[in-house]
Write a protein that holds these residues in place. Structure first.
Motif, mmCIF file in Angstrom:
data_model
loop_
_atom_site.group_PDB
_atom_site.id
_atom_site.type_symbol
_atom_site.label_atom_id
_atom_site.label_comp_id
_atom_site.label_asym_id
_atom_site.label_seq_id
_atom_site.Cartn_x
_atom_site.Cartn_y
_atom_site.Cartn_z
ATOM 1 N N ARG A 99 0.932 -1.282 -0.012
ATOM 2 C CA ARG A 99 0.030 -0.126 0.021
ATOM 3 C C ARG A 99 0.912 1.231 0.019
ATOM 4 O O ARG A 99 1.971 1.133 0.867
ATOM 5 C CB ARG A 99 -0.884 -0.064 1.137
ATOM 6 C CG ARG A 99 -1.972 -1.215 1.294
ATOM 7 C CD ARG A 99 -2.703 -1.243 2.620
ATOM 8 N NE ARG A 99 -3.532 -0.068 2.601
ATOM 9 C CZ ARG A 99 -4.161 0.137 3.904
ATOM 10 N NH1 ARG A 99 -3.968 -0.383 4.688
ATOM 11 N NH2 ARG A 99 -4.720 1.531 4.072
ATOM 12 N N ASP A 119 -4.125 7.404 2.226
ATOM 13 C CA ASP A 119 -3.636 6.356 1.235
ATOM 14 C C ASP A 119 -3.927 6.540 -0.324
ATOM 15 O O ASP A 119 -4.832 6.989 -0.737
ATOM 16 C CB ASP A 119 -4.803 5.251 1.631
ATOM 17 C CG ASP A 119 -4.512 3.738 0.986
ATOM 18 O OD1 ASP A 119 -3.878 3.724 -0.038
ATOM 19 O OD2 ASP A 119 -4.549 2.730 1.524
ATOM 20 N N SER A 121 -2.729 4.514 -2.679
ATOM 21 C CA SER A 121 -2.706 2.956 -3.444
ATOM 22 C C SER A 121 -3.261 2.737 -4.685
ATOM 23 O O SER A 121 -2.708 2.486 -5.806
ATOM 24 C CB SER A 121 -2.931 1.946 -2.565
ATOM 25 O OG SER A 121 -2.301 2.158 -1.150
#
Length: 493
Positions: A99, A119, A121
């Motif tokens: 991630r 995040d 990702s």
């Protein structure tokens, strides 16, 4: 009429800040100047690298893996030296894979720091997809050049097998040729083997997996060769190679088998649909090369299948760009279709329409090199950030120019932000100095942006967008293009 609001009813600064923090799913840490974690806020506890009891009142650079900790320590040092805001990215391994995170470190007036973690990702995955497809496109072009420039089949097959190994990330590959006279599959070329295991292969159609693939004209896949010890009786050395996964792909040209592509890997393969599609594309290229060398050695082959392969890669590339840029998946398709229709009405010929189609699909390809912190920034960009953002047309040229096949499509990626009055970028072109394809696309791109829903506003009605387009005649847009566009859109109103 604006209603006056009493300041007494407004929430205080702490309440406002807390409300803002609660509205976002980002991870937030409060640190002292040495990086000790004093407090944290997590929209979801799954965002935490480890449990709170293992990181509270510890230095964040000690909690994280060594490589990430070193990066954080460097950033903290810069803040102690006077930096106010710093961006950096890092990755962590999780149970669902790697991630990626973007972090922003901000110095407070009391010397403490806020570390915001997001995040990213999905965006990183899109970026990796784009670069992989760029490599695939370049590989197809390399194979095409080998096919058209080489009269000898052997170097062409070697080129194909090299790209099979690199682009599909496999250990070894082999091509067997089908002899229609003897009805046998015979070894032609291989790459990645440690022995001469397959170099004496002669198989009948239907024999072993390679023969079955040709007989059934379908791809065969074995996920664990160890459980099939009798699968390759043609060579006693093959089991020494330690292969686990195996594919047999029939090579079909003009409806007839010309051979088989065998793919070997020493661990299990996680092959998604895109991987399999590209494998079949490479197999198609191998079939074309074999057919060309064997049957049409002195004739120039048709490149229709190759062009289709290019355009499929370009379309996948464009969809990945839309995802990374937080556009809808349909954005590139819509603007491309409208641009081609408008170009047809402007009297542009069929060959040029093909280049316009590709240029429109790849109009924002240069944004692949723009940092996420700028491209996905929720607020206004600074002057410095705008300078970086406005480089994306020139980055597009750097990416696409080396691919000869796409050179005629560069007008739109490079010049679609130029304005009729000369106040656009990157070259500040004016009037008819701007390529016609870019002038056509600019009208469509702005129209689509205005009529599409955005996080900060709903899409405009068509009538309002058309009125704006009219007001920009001679300022942003070509006075000769806008009337044709309005006439075209009047049929859709």
């Amino acid at each position: 009429m604006i209603t006056e609001i009493s300041l007494q009813n407004m929430p205080d600064a702490n309440q406002q800040l807390w409300a803002i923090f609660q509205a976002f799913d980002d991870l937030l840490f409060i640190l002292d100047s040495d990086g000790t974690i004093l407090d944290f806020k997590a929209g979801s506890m799954t965002n935490l690298y480890t449990s709170p009891d293992k990181f509270m009142l510890r230095r964040i650079q000690d909690v994280m893996p060594a490589d990430v900790g070193a990066k954080i320590e460097d950033v903290l040092s810069r803040h102690r030296a006077g930096s106010r805001v710093t961006f950096f990215e890092y990755s962590l391994k999780s149970q669902i894979g790697k991630r990626w995170f973007e972090s922003r470190l901000v110095t407070l007036t009391n010397g403490h720091l806020i570390m915001l973690v997001r995040d990213i990702s999905r965006h990183k995955t899109s970026e990796e997809t784009i670069m992989r497809q760029f490599g695939q496109l370049a590989a197809l072009r390399s194979i095409d050049l080998a096919i058209t420039s080489e009269s000898d089949l052997q170097p062409v097959l070697s080129t194909i097998l090299d790209h099979v190994r690199v682009q599909l990330n496999v250990d070894a590959a082999c091509i067997l040729l089908f002899d229609p006279q003897t009805q046998l599959l015979e070894f032609a070329a291989d790459a990645g083997f440690t022995t001469q295991a397959l170099q004496y292969t002669r198989l009948q159609v239907g024999e072993e997996y390679a023969g079955k693939a040709v007989l059934e004209r379908s791809v065969l896949y074995i996920d664990n060769l160890i459980s099939h010890p009798a699968a390759f009786q043609r060579s006693p050395f093959l089991m020494q190679e330690g292969f686990i996964a195996y594919y047999a792909v029939p090579l079909i040209a003009r409806g007839q088998p010309v051979g088989v592509l065998e793919i070997f890997h020493r661990s299990r393969l996680e092959a998604d649909r895109d991987w399999q599609n590209y494998m079949e594309t490479l197999a198609g290229q191998a079939a074309i090369a074999i057919d060309n060398a064997m049957l049409f050695k002195h004739l120039q082959r048709s490149n229709a299948e190759l062009v289709l392969a290019y355009d499929k890669v370009i379309e996948g590339w464009s969809r990945a760009l839309d995802l990374r840029n937080k556009e809808t998946e349909e954005h590139s398709r819509r603007v491309t279709e409208l641009t081609v229709r408008l170009a047809e009405r402007m009297g542009i010929g069929r060959t040029e329409l093909t280049h316009i189609h590709r240029g429109a699909m790849l109009h924002d390809i240069g944004k692949v090199a723009i940092p996420d912190s700028i491209l996905l920034k929720p607020g206004p960009l600074t002057d410095e950030e705008w300078t970086i953002m406005r480089r994306h047309p020139l980055i597009a040229v750097e990416l696409l120019a080396p691919i000869e096949h796409l050179a005629p499509a560069l007008d739109i990626p490079r010049s679609h932000h130029e304005k009729w009055n000369g106040e656009g970028y990157p070259d500040r072109l004016a009037g008819k100095d701007i390529p016609l394809a870019a002038r056509i696309f600019a009208v469509v791109d702005v129209f689509d942006a205005l009529t599409s829903n955005r996080p900060y506003r709903p899409g405009w009605p068509m009538e309002k967008a058309i009125q704006y387009i009219k007001e920009q005649i001679g300022i942003h847009f070509d006075p000769h293009v806008v009337p044709v566009f309005i006439d075209m859109m009047s049929g859709q109103a």
